[in-house]
Structures are given as C-alpha cells and as structure tokens.
Design an enzyme around this catalytic site. Structure first.
Site, PDB file in Angstrom:
ATOM      1  N   GLY A 390      52.179  55.575  70.332  1.00  0.00           N
ATOM      2  CA  GLY A 390      51.659  54.348  69.753  1.00  0.00           C
ATOM      3  C   GLY A 390      52.690  53.705  68.854  1.00  0.00           C
ATOM      4  O   GLY A 390      53.756  54.266  68.585  1.00  0.00           O
ATOM      5  N   PRO A 391      52.398  52.512  68.378  1.00  0.00           N
ATOM      6  CA  PRO A 391      53.339  51.794  67.520  1.00  0.00           C
ATOM      7  C   PRO A 391      53.520  52.492  66.173  1.00  0.00           C
ATOM      8  O   PRO A 391      52.725  53.363  65.798  1.00  0.00           O
ATOM      9  CB  PRO A 391      52.687  50.414  67.353  1.00  0.00           C
ATOM     10  CG  PRO A 391      51.241  50.635  67.651  1.00  0.00           C
ATOM     11  CD  PRO A 391      51.179  51.735  68.642  1.00  0.00           C
ATOM     12  N   PRO A 392      54.558  52.143  65.432  1.00  0.00           N
ATOM     13  CA  PRO A 392      54.793  52.789  64.128  1.00  0.00           C
ATOM     14  C   PRO A 392      53.668  52.486  63.141  1.00  0.00           C
ATOM     15  O   PRO A 392      53.080  51.402  63.152  1.00  0.00           O
ATOM     16  CB  PRO A 392      56.121  52.176  63.658  1.00  0.00           C
ATOM     17  CG  PRO A 392      56.748  51.609  64.884  1.00  0.00           C
ATOM     18  CD  PRO A 392      55.636  51.204  65.784  1.00  0.00           C
ATOM     19  N   VAL A 394      50.663  53.975  62.682  1.00  0.00           N
ATOM     20  CA  VAL A 394      49.245  54.105  63.024  1.00  0.00           C
ATOM     21  C   VAL A 394      48.715  55.512  62.737  1.00  0.00           C
ATOM     22  O   VAL A 394      47.538  55.788  62.994  1.00  0.00           O
ATOM     23  CB  VAL A 394      49.004  53.746  64.505  1.00  0.00           C
ATOM     24  CG1 VAL A 394      49.312  52.295  64.761  1.00  0.00           C
ATOM     25  CG2 VAL A 394      49.821  54.641  65.431  1.00  0.00           C
ATOM     26  N   LYS A 396      50.374  58.783  63.558  1.00  0.00           N
ATOM     27  CA  LYS A 396      50.639  59.853  64.537  1.00  0.00           C
ATOM     28  C   LYS A 396      51.037  61.150  63.822  1.00  0.00           C
ATOM     29  O   LYS A 396      50.510  62.221  64.136  1.00  0.00           O
ATOM     30  CB  LYS A 396      51.760  59.411  65.496  1.00  0.00           C
ATOM     31  CG  LYS A 396      51.428  58.166  66.289  1.00  0.00           C
ATOM     32  CD  LYS A 396      52.499  57.841  67.309  1.00  0.00           C
ATOM     33  CE  LYS A 396      53.820  57.474  66.643  1.00  0.00           C
ATOM     34  NZ  LYS A 396      53.718  56.235  65.845  1.00  0.00           N
ATOM     35  N   THR A 397      51.969  61.070  62.891  1.00  0.00           N
ATOM     36  CA  THR A 397      52.442  62.280  62.211  1.00  0.00           C
ATOM     37  C   THR A 397      51.346  62.892  61.357  1.00  0.00           C
ATOM     38  O   THR A 397      51.171  64.122  61.317  1.00  0.00           O
ATOM     39  CB  THR A 397      53.666  61.934  61.345  1.00  0.00           C
ATOM     40  OG1 THR A 397      54.681  61.353  62.169  1.00  0.00           O
ATOM     41  CG2 THR A 397      54.223  63.182  60.683  1.00  0.00           C
ATOM     42  N   SER A 713      53.893  40.185  83.257  1.00  0.00           N
ATOM     43  CA  SER A 713      52.569  39.824  82.748  1.00  0.00           C
ATOM     44  C   SER A 713      52.490  38.402  82.226  1.00  0.00           C
ATOM     45  O   SER A 713      51.407  37.953  81.849  1.00  0.00           O
ATOM     46  CB  SER A 713      52.155  40.801  81.640  1.00  0.00           C
ATOM     47  OG  SER A 713      53.074  40.749  80.573  1.00  0.00           O
ATOM     48  N   LYS A 756      47.530  43.949  73.479  1.00  0.00           N
ATOM     49  CA  LYS A 756      47.595  42.489  73.625  1.00  0.00           C
ATOM     50  C   LYS A 756      46.354  41.824  73.025  1.00  0.00           C
ATOM     51  O   LYS A 756      46.452  40.782  72.366  1.00  0.00           O
ATOM     52  CB  LYS A 756      47.746  42.119  75.095  1.00  0.00           C
ATOM     53  CG  LYS A 756      49.081  42.547  75.703  1.00  0.00           C
ATOM     54  CD  LYS A 756      49.130  42.243  77.193  1.00  0.00           C
ATOM     55  CE  LYS A 756      50.461  42.686  77.803  1.00  0.00           C
ATOM     56  NZ  LYS A 756      50.521  42.434  79.265  1.00  0.00           N
TER      57      LYS A 756
END
Length: 816
Positions: A390-392, A394, A396-397, A713, A756
C-alpha cells in the site's frame, strides 16, 4: 673568524669524508685559467641563494647550485678567486628570489672545490668565513651581486660568557651521548674548542635544527645572546633525544614481555597436556564449551561447533585465526536454536489490540485474525508469508508490531530499502576479514527467539548489484518448504527459520520479482478517506504529538473543524504522515505560547490555520479546470495512492496530426491514438464533420509534464476530452472517469479502483465513471466513499458520453 687549527682541521676532515661518496666528478677552480668576465669592487659579493641551508663561519659544507644565476655567480667567483655570499631564502619555493625573499644577513664563504657530476649537476664545497649584511643589490649582472657590510665577530671575555661556554659543552656532551652512531672524537672536538663564538656557530651548524632557527642564531651578533639561543635549542634537542630513548626502551620492554608471555603459555600448555588437564574454569574455551552445550543446537550444528572448539583449543591466542574462530563460536552459541516464546494467541484480545492500534482496515484485520486463528489451531503448521502492500503512511509497519503484541512474540525489523548485496541476506564467508552473518540471522539473534515476528520492510526496493541479487537470496528465506534448513554463508550449517513469522511490506508490487511475489500472500492496504483520517488523527496522532511536544490535553485543544481543515486544505495523501507533521506544527505553535507564559490554554480552530500553517496548499480546482471544452478529469493510480489526472485537448488549423505531450508512455500514447480513431469512426453519430479532422491538428496534453505517465486507464478520459473539443461542449466538472477503450467502443476493466475512487473523493468529485466489469471492486471501496459518491458503470463509450457530456448525449439520443 679564527678557529683553532685542531678543531678546524678536524671539521674539515669530517666534512670531506662525508662528501666523498656524493661529490664525484671533475673538480675545477678557475675554469682552465680563463679570466673573469666581470671586475667587481671589493665590497661586492657574488650572491648564491639557498633554499634550506644555513652556512656558519668556520664550517665546511657542500652547496648544490642548480639555477642559472647561482651557477653563473659560483663560476664567476671561482674564476676571480673571490668569496661568494650565501643567503637563505625566506620562501624555499621561490625559483627567482628577489631582495624581499632573501634574508639580509648571510655568510661570506671561500670556494674550496667546484664540482660538476656526469649527470650535469653543479656542487660547490665552501668554507664559511664571516657574517655580512646586505646593503643593496646591484643590477646589470647575469647573477645576483650585492654590496655588503662585513660583520666583525669578536670574542668577549667575562664570567658570564665563560659560564655559558661550560654549560654548552656539558649539554653538547649529553646530546652526543644520546645520539646513536656518533664517533667518540666528536666529544673531544667539542671540549677542545676554546673560542666561544666558534663553539656557538659550530653547535648551531652541526645540530639538526630548522633553517629558520639556524638563521636566527646567524643573525644574532651579540655573543652572549647567541650563546643563550644555542643553549635553548640544545636543551630542546636533548629533551627530544631523551624521549626517543625512553620510547625505544618501552617498546623493547613490551616486546620482551610479550615474548616471555608467549613462552610461559606454551610451557603451560605443554604441562597441561602431560597431566591430561584442560584450561581453567574461567577460560574462554571453557566458557564457550558450556555455552555450546546449553545452546540446544541440532546434531549437525553441535557436531560442527564441537569440532571448531577442538581447533580453538589447539590454537595459540596470538594467532590471527584465533579471534576469528572465537567470534564464530560466540555467534553459534548465542543463536536461539531452541529458544521460543510461548504463543499467547487469544483471538478476542488480538481483535482488541488491532482495534486499539489501528482505525479502519477491517478487511486487513479480519485476515490477520484468520492468520492467528489457524496458527493457534495448528501451532506447528507452515504459516503463509504475509505482504502488506500500500501507499506510504497507511500503517503497514505498525501492523507487524501489533501482530507481535497480539501473539506475545518478540519483534524484529529489517529495512531492505537500497540493499543490493546478496551477502546482506546470506552473510559473508568466514574467509573474509570482518565477516558477519546476514541480516536475517542477525535479527533472529537480536530477538532472542526462533519464533519471533520478523518484518522485512520495503521489500520492493531491493536492487541488483555487482555482488548478486538479494531478492533471489530471499526466495529460500520466504519459502515455508525451504526455510526449515536455511544456510547462512557465515554459519555454514542449517538454521531453522520455519518458526519465524515473516511479514513483508511494499509500496508497489510491480518491482518485486515474480518468483518472490509468488511466495507471499499480498494484502493490499488502501488509502484513508477524509473521515478515517480525522478519526486516526483524533485517536492517535494528536495524542502522540502532544506527548512529543511536551503538552497535555488540558493545555492545548484541536477542534474537529481544525482537523478537517488540515486534511482538506493542507494535505493530500493516501496515508497520514504529512497530516501528523501538520498537527505537530500546530502543537508547536501552541507550545511557544504556553512556554513564554502568555497563555495557559490554547484552542486551535479552523480560522487559526491560515495564521499558523500559511495559505491553503490544495484547492478544489476540478470545476475551474474542466469548465471549458476539451478538458476531462481522469483517475490515475500511483505508488503513493490514487490521484486525479486532467486531460487537455486543443485544436488548430493543420493537416490532421495528433500531438501528444506531458511525458506520456507508449501505452498512454496508444490510448490517445485509439480514442482519436474511435471518434473519427463514429463522427457522424455525434454530428461531427469528418473533414474537421483532416483540416486540424489536435494537441493532447496531460499537465504535470515533469512527471512520467503511462497506462491504458486514461482511454475513456481522452475520448471524452476529444469529443468535448470537437463538439465545443464542456464536460461536467463534478465527474471523473477511468477505463480502457477498444476500437469497437467497449470500456475495458482497469486496476487500482479503490485508490482512484478515494482520490476522486479527496478532490471533491461527486460522480465517478467506472468500467462495468469492475463492479466486483465496489465492495472494497469504503462505506463512506460509497455513500458520498455516485457511480456510473460504463459498458461502452456511449455510456460515458451520456454521463459526462449531456448535451452531446441528447443529439445521440435523437438519432437513436
């Protein structure tokens, strides 16, 4: 200067004997009876500048002359049987020194020998006679010539001078005794010199001093002052020689002690071998034996460790391999071969911890609970490798830390960003100096448990270097079928990694090699909606920043309106990192007010944001930019989340060319060409004259031209922008679209729908046009976004025309 014959002759003998090996060649004085070319007055001397040499009266020294003017001066003086003037340069690097670069006082010397060597160099052996002072330099000669004043150096009697002479002789005798390889005749020479002036000059000339110090002695005419300076210099030299002698003695003693220690240790080892005894209980080898026995190694590893221990026992401590083998055995004994933490998996408690640490992410939490439930029911089963993508920003770590907290396991983290050496994963072989195990084994040792939670952060940022591919080395680590016998190059024996719970994180999956991605179960983390960001800020970020800035909730208050204002006008990201930074800026502003004592409680509301954070950084520009024909709003996916994309088209008189700008990739260029071809093919359906395309050049531009863009797209958005351009009808400003088009007018599915849609919500879009074949992705979209947005599903481009350009759709409906 008159020096006693015995002293002077002896000095001359020493000088000649020292020079004999160096000055070889033909000695010439007078150049075969040639007459001198210049007749100089008696008070004028031929000047020879020298770089790092000071000649004293009474001493015989060699001088190398290499510059043309110095050679000319020496040869002319030799022809005329005249003395030369030796002057020290102030700047040794000057090649053509003038008066300002020469000292004023030098020594007049008699040339004893002029020598040219076979290699073409020139040398002059001369004897110092008398000090002189330069009055003026005389121009017009091919060499330096100066009018000088000779300085008469008189010996003075008196008890002060006599006392200094006696003290100087004592110091010289001590200095000579401290110097190695000095002939014994030198002490007798010093004692037999009766002239105080000669003794001072002799001492300064023969001692190893800096040229500047020697020049200072030469310029000192007063005899008593000259003796004082020489005494100080000799005293300093004696201190240096004493220190050198002490260092030599200490070094010799240390070497002797070390040899003695080695001999005693060898004797001790021999005695122990004869008696059949080992070392002492506290020896390093004994401690390692106990540590290896307690480590609980597998049979293969323990057999190897015992073998290396026996080698260590036979090895001498002074051996270079001793420390290498000792470090290796320490690593082997300190690894958690059999140490495990007891799993405390309580699904209810794990759900509470996940909800406490993270807001939202319901699907992710559900998958983690499933993971923990299976592990609880089958503790020794092979767990899948989870990869949070995922994007930075959010979370994850922090999810990995929550899993470790929920299971009661130790947590370790390895950052793989920028790693380009396979040895970082597998370790170095012990044959290399400074070898260590790889990061995997190091992290397990640091955690101290073989069933720790090990997070491999930024796995998508591995790169191939000249030392191998680290992503290929991870294939064995992240394969549950293989990591049971992972072999680190440093250890040389298998280590079981099957009990380690591996969790990977990545921003994008495209850069992860296929075989490595195949070994992981990818769990996508989308960006957050505005309401989710507000909840995260209220629950976590504000509290964390209050603590970081030394504030309490009673001292500073952030209203909900202020938080929503920061989210809407000052940050536009998928995660919450920038949001936390902006909250920190607000709280630091409050900290200044409270620290200076002007306020006890600070309340920050939305109207205060402009004064603290400055002007709004993001505005709703969609309506403004799409209010003219030829502009459509598209949706794009990026590694840091979704974003909106403006497609701009313009028309000018021309020959039917299609111009594409904005750093578009090949796929995106093909989408633009396909959109134009589709529009031309159905021009009649939309009431467009076909001749319009032949007589016009169409320019399609995607702003933010410095950013590369690619992908299929944007096909729908390009078609709508071109249709809006040629029909002169504006596209609705509150709608955005995505989807790939075909030449038959079909709208094909695309990826990144969730990102999106969230980008459209952040940008103030109200209607989102999506491919009908992407309806399955609707359930992944957060409930808040589904509630606030209207979705239009596109099967063909005509569906997009009806939703985005209603005026054109009316003409199309009339034809139907």
């Amino acid at each position: 200067m008159n020096i006693e014959d015995r002293a002077g002759n002896l000095i001359r003998v020493i000088a000649d004997s020292d020079l004999a090996p160096v000055l070889t060649g033909t000695a010439r004085i007078g150049q075969d009876n040639q007459k001198p070319a210049y007749d100089l007055p008696a008070d004028v001397l031929h000047i020879v500048p020298v770089r790092n040499l000071v000649l004293f009266p009474g001493l015989v020294m060699p001088i190398t002359v290499g510059r043309e003017m110095s050679i000319a001066a020496a040869q002319e003086a030799a022809r005329a049987a005249r003395q030369i003037g030796v002057l020290l340069q102030r700047d040794a690097g000057a090649d053509t020194p003038g008066r300002d670069q020469l000292y004023e006082i030098g020594t007049a010397a008699t040339i004893l020998r002029y020598i040219t060597t076979p290699d073409g160099s020139h040398h002059v052996v001369c004897q110092g006679e008398q000090r002189f002072r330069v009055l003026e330099f005389i121009p017009g000669y091919p060499f330096l010539a100066a009018r000088v004043e000779r300085i008469v150096d008189l010996d003075t009697d008196g008890s002060d001078v006599e006392a200094r002479v006696l003290q100087l002789k004592e110091k010289l005798s001590e200095a000579v005794s401290l110097m190695p390889q000095v002939p014994e005749e030198m002490i007798s020479v010093i004692q037999n010199v009766t002239s105080a002036a000669a003794l001072a000059d002799l001492t300064a000339g023969l001692m190893d001093l800096k040229p500047a110090d020697k020049q200072d002695v030469l310029e000192t005419v007063d005899l008593q002052a000259r003796l004082d300076k020489v005494l100080v210099l000799v005293g300093h030299r004696i201190e240096v020689l004493r220190l050198r002698r002490d260092i030599d003695q200490q070094t010799s003693e240390r070497i002797t002690d070390r040899q003695r220690e080695i001999l005693l240790r060898e004797q001790l080892e021999t005695i122990q071998q004869q008696l059949g005894e080992g070392g002492g209980e506290n020896s390093e080898v004994q401690q390692l034996q106990e540590a290896v026995a307690k480590a609980g190694m597998p049979a293969e590893a323990e057999e190897h460790a015992v073998k290396e221990l026996k080698r260590l026992e036979r090895m001498h401590e002074a051996s270079g391999e001793y420390s290498i083998l000792l470090t290796y055995l320490e690593w082997m004994s300190e690894l958690p071969w059999s140490k495990e933490t007891e799993d405390r998996i309580d699904i209810t408690e794990a759900r509470r911890i996940l909800d406490e640490d993270h807001f939202g992410l319901e699907k992710i939490k559900r998958r983690i609970l499933e993971y923990l439930a299976v592990h609880k029911l089958r503790p020794h089963g092979k767990s899948p490798i989870l990869c949070f993508a995922g994007p930075p920003g959010v979370g994850k770590t922090s999810l990995g830390q929550s899993i470790a907290r929920a299971t009661g396991r130790k947590f370790a983290r390895i950052s793989l960003g920028g790693v380009h050496d396979e040895a970082e994963i597998r370790g170095h072989r012990r044959t290399y100096m400074g070898a260590l195990p790889g990061n995997i084994i190091q992290a397990v040792r640091k955690a101290g448990s073989r069933n720790c939670v090990l997070m491999l952060d930024e796995v998508d940022k591995l790169s191939i270097g000249v030392h191998g591919d680290p992503s290929a080395a991870l294939l064995e680590v992240l394969d549950p079928e293989q990591n049971v016998s992972f072999r680190d190059n440093y250890l040389g024996v298998p280590f079981d990694l099957s009990r380690v719970m591996f969790i990977c994180t990545a921003n994008m999956l495209d850069t992860i090699p296929g075989p490595l991605r195949d070994r992981m179960e990818v769990i996508s983390l989308p960006g957050y909606t505005e309401e989710e960001k507000a909840q995260i800020a209220r629950r976590y970020l504000v509290r964390r920043q209050l603590e970081a800035n030394g504030l309490t909730p009673e001292q500073c208050e952030l209203t909900d309106a202020a938080l929503h204002g920061v989210i809407e006008h000052y940050t536009r990201e998928a995660g919450v990192r920038n949001l936390e930074r902006e909250i920190g800026s607000l709280l630091r502003h409050a900290a200044v007010r409270i620290a200076e004592g002007s306020m006890q409680h600070v309340r920050i509301d939305e109207p205060d944001l402009h004064a603290i954070l400055g002007a709004s950084r993001f505005e709703g520009e969609v309506a403004m930019r799409t209010s003219v024909p030829g502009v459509a709003t598209g949706l794009a996916w990026t590694p840091v989340g979704g974003d909106i994309l403006f497609i701009e088209a313009s028309r000018s008189a021309g020959s039917g060319r299609l111009i594409l700008t904005g750093q578009l990739g090949d796929v995106m260029k093909e989408s633009a060409q396909a959109a134009l071809s589709l529009l031309r093919a159905h021009a009649a359906d939309y009431g467009i004259a076909v001749e319009l395309f032949d007589k016009s050049d169409i320019h399609v531009h995607v702003p933010a031209g410095a950013t590369p863009k690619d992908g299929p797209s944007a096909g729908v958005a390009m078609f709508i922008a071109l249709l809006s351009l040629v029909t002169d009808k504006a596209v609705r400003s509150d709608c955005a679209m995505t989807g790939e088009i075909s030449l038959r007018g079909l709208v094909l599915p695309v990826g990144g729908i969730k990102e999106k849609v969230l980008a459209a919500l952040r940008a103030g879009i109200r209607t989102v046009l999506l491919p009908a074949r992407n309806k399955g992705d609707l359930e992944d979209i957060p409930e808040e976004a589904r509630r606030k947005l209207e979705f239009v599903w596109l099967a063909t481009v005509d569906d997009a025309v009806r939703a985005a350009v209603p005026e054109v759709a009316a003409a199309l409906a009339g034809q139907e």
